[in-house]
Write an enzyme that holds these catalytic residues in place. Structure first.
Site, PDB file in Angstrom:
ATOM      1  N   ASP A  51       0.689  -1.100   0.029  1.00 37.66           N
ATOM      2  CA  ASP A  51      -0.050   0.189  -0.082  1.00 37.66           C
ATOM      3  C   ASP A  51       0.681   1.263  -0.132  1.00 37.66           C
ATOM      4  O   ASP A  51       1.998   1.575   0.838  1.00 37.66           O
ATOM      5  CB  ASP A  51      -0.875   0.084   1.333  1.00 37.66           C
ATOM      6  CG  ASP A  51      -1.573  -1.175   1.507  1.00 37.66           C
ATOM      7  OD1 ASP A  51      -1.527  -2.208   0.836  1.00 37.66           O
ATOM      8  OD2 ASP A  51      -2.284  -1.126   2.723  1.00 37.66           O
ATOM      9  N   GLU A 233     -10.624  -2.202   4.723  1.00 41.05           N
ATOM     10  CA  GLU A 233      -9.084  -1.694   4.926  1.00 41.05           C
ATOM     11  C   GLU A 233      -8.774  -0.284   4.199  1.00 41.05           C
ATOM     12  O   GLU A 233      -9.359   0.048   3.312  1.00 41.05           O
ATOM     13  CB  GLU A 233      -7.857  -2.599   4.073  1.00 41.05           C
ATOM     14  CG  GLU A 233      -7.873  -4.139   4.596  1.00 41.05           C
ATOM     15  CD  GLU A 233      -7.022  -4.791   4.225  1.00 41.05           C
ATOM     16  OE1 GLU A 233      -6.428  -5.733   4.999  1.00 41.05           O
ATOM     17  OE2 GLU A 233      -6.825  -5.021   2.795  1.00 41.05           O
TER      18      GLU A 233
HETATM   19  C1  FRU Z   1      -3.781  -3.552   2.776  1.00 43.67           C
HETATM   20  C2  FRU Z   1      -3.265  -3.803   4.044  1.00 43.67           C
HETATM   21  C3  FRU Z   1      -3.368  -2.885   5.167  1.00 43.67           C
HETATM   22  C4  FRU Z   1      -2.504  -3.208   6.209  1.00 43.67           C
HETATM   23  C5  FRU Z   1      -1.435  -3.520   5.126  1.00 43.67           C
HETATM   24  C6  FRU Z   1      -0.126  -4.479   5.646  1.00 43.67           C
HETATM   25  O1  FRU Z   1      -3.383  -4.081   1.573  1.00 43.67           O
HETATM   26  O2  FRU Z   1      -3.657  -5.305   4.457  1.00 43.67           O
HETATM   27  O3  FRU Z   1      -4.764  -3.251   5.801  1.00 43.67           O
HETATM   28  O4  FRU Z   1      -2.306  -2.054   6.879  1.00 43.67           O
HETATM   29  O5  FRU Z   1      -1.709  -3.926   3.983  1.00 43.67           O
HETATM   30  O6  FRU Z   1       0.851  -4.795   4.987  1.00 43.67           O
END
Ligand code: FRU
Length: 518
Positions: A51, A233
């Site tokens: 992300d 998320e």
């Molecule tokens: C989304 C996610 C978020 C988390 C991160 C962990 O892709 O699952 O919710 O903070 O990636 O790398």
């Protein structure tokens, strides 16, 4: 790894890195030319990325942090990698911004400029940049507890070059919910407070703070709204004005549950009064920012000057269904192009549109233009594709007579990616079943469809092609698909086909090749 070993490991890596001033993510000369490496999209020089995080504009620089595992090419203990750009196109890789510590890995989050020095970390003359992120404690997770995700903050007083973690972290404790993460924070002028939107299992929660340190819960949204094909998320919440009216847009990524499978980002349009968000569409109406398989966890930049007035977005160009196994070595994953988000009114209602930022024009090289013509059969446009196969294609059709088309990207070894507009189903589809490698995942090949929301035939299509991605914007950015592809040789051929026994009235075709940024 035991917590103590983990702490020793972290202390040692920090020591080595500080003493050598080594930037592990800095590309070497002539690097960044590997097979499939995007040449005008952001990717880390080495190793795993997911992300986008900590996106903030300050002192002429757009910061982009990202979920980063510096010791491997698959997801691992999360850090925040870091880069900056002045023009949203050319990136400078910077040293890692945030390392895991005794409270856990550094999961996704955001960053803001503390202009009023509410934290006391900076001053009015020289405000702090403050990052708000999720701590994910792997030791607690292993021990079977469920409250291992908390929120922490860190600040920078030197344009984001170094970050200091707040010594009283976490600032928001876990109330006993397994998924409690990805804070996105913004300043809400009417109440003079910070608002945090947080993803909590199957909904979002809103919190308020005077100083980014003490947080009070305000409200919840979403249990009975939108798509629930997977855990929620990476949310975002911001106002946009359409025809003089301010509306609030909420982005929520979810995994699984996307329209073409795996990870995707839905949005809601409604009102926000400083406490509660109200969705103005029916609860069951699901809106997606992008129907392609490869645009996830995207959020917007904070603190872009109001006079610039742009809502700038970037997403992670992958999908959890196969992100860890896509066939790239050295690095894994890239971001979408930065995009501007706008609201428009359509006969179907208010909708979010995406446009690549106009700064992309600064990469333009040779341009090839075909004037108006009526096509029956196929038009070979390959002569306009330069050897790097990086281009920006724009086609304007006569909307009254558009009876459908297929764009075929292909190479000498008979691989092809097909983009088809089907007037009968009023949809556009991307077929990547024969577009090169897909042996790494049964979910990668396939035909992915975006249903169009407007009845008028397609009048414009824009397609941006990099080494291993296409970004398709039809209907002026209302119909969007972002898709990865891994052709074994570059797609140096491009053809436009009419549908069987139909003609196509074309007003203009423009193909502009694009330079690389590295
Ligand atoms: C989304 C996610 C978020 C988390 C991160 C962990 O892709 O699952 O919710 O903070 O990636 O790398």
């Amino acid at each position: 790894m035991q917590l103590r070993d983990h702490a020793i490991y972290l202390a040692l890596t920090t020591l080595i890195i500080t003493s050598c001033s080594l930037n592990r993510n800095q590309p070497e000369d002539n690097a960044l030319r590997e097979k499939h490496r995007p040449q005008f999209h952001f990717s880390p020089a080495k190793n795993w990325m997911n992300d986008p995080n900590g996106m903030v504009f300050y002192n002429g620089e757009y910061h982009l942090s990202y979920q980063y595992y510096p010791d491997g090419n698959v997801w691992g203990p999360m850090h925040w990698g870091h880069a900056v750009t002045k023009d949203l196109i050319r990136w400078e890789h910077l040293p890692i911004a945030l390392y895991p510590d005794s409270l856990g890995y550094i999961f996704s989050g955001s960053a803001v400029v503390d202009w009023q020095n509410t934290t006391g970390f900076g001053s009015l003359d020289s405000p702090a940049l403050v990052a708000i992120f999720t701590y994910h404690d792997p030791e607690q997770e292993k021990a079977g507890s469920i409250d291992y995700q908390t929120q922490g903050i860190a600040y920078s007083l030197d344009n984001g070059r170094t970050w200091i973690k707040y010594n009283k972290n976490p600032v928001l404790h876990n109330p006993g919910i397994k998924d409690f993460r990805d804070p996105k924070v913004f300043w809400y002028e009417p109440t003079g407070s910070w608002i945090m939107i947080l993803a909590v299992l199957d909904h979002v929660q809103l919190f308020r703070s005077p100083d980014l340190k003490q947080w009070e819960k305000l409200s919840e949204f979403g249990v009975d709204q939108g798509s629930h094909g997977g855990v929620w998320e990476c949310p975002d919440l911001f106002p946009l004005t359409v025809n003089g009216t301010e509306k609030w847009v909420m982005l929520v990524s979810l995994n699984n549950g996307a329209p073409n499978g795996g990870s995707g980002t839905q949005y809601f349009i409604g009102t926000f009064d400083g406490i509660t968000f109200v969705n103005k569409n029916p609860a069951e109406k699901i809106l997606w920012i992008d129907y392609g398989k490869d645009n996830y966890a995207g959020v917007t930049w904070s603190d872009v000057p109001k006079e610039v007035g742009r809502k700038l977005f970037i997403g992670w160009m992958s999908n959890w269904n196969y992100a860890n196994v896509v066939p790239t070595t050295v690095w894994r994953s890239a971001m979408t192009l930065p995009r501007e988000l706008k609201l428009i009114e359509t006969p179907a209602g208010t909708r979010l549109i995406s446009e690549p930022v106009p700064e992309l024009k600064t990469l333009r090289e040779e341009k090839s233009i075909r004037e108006a013509q009526t096509l029956e059969g196929s038009l070979d446009l390959s002569s306009a594709i330069t050897s790097n196969s990086q281009y920006d294609l724009f086609i304007a059709f006569d909307p009254d007579t558009n009876q459908g088309f297929t764009l075929e990207l292909s190479n000498a070894v008979n691989e092809q990616l097909l983009i088809t507009y089907n007037t009968e189903t009023n949809s556009i589809q991307v077929d990547r079943t024969k577009a090169g490698r897909h042996d790494f995942s049964t979910d990668f090949g396939g035909v992915h469809v975006v249903p169009r929301e407007i009845k008028d035939p397609v009048s414009t299509v824009r397609l941006i092609v990099d080494q291993s991605s296409i970004e398709l914007f039809a209907d002026d950015g209302l119909t969007v698909m972002t898709e990865l592809m891994f052709p074994t040789e570059l797609f140096t051929q491009l053809k436009l086909h009419t549908q069987e026994n139909k003609s196509l009235s074309i007003e203009k075709i423009e193909i502009t090749s694009l330079k690389r940024i590295w």
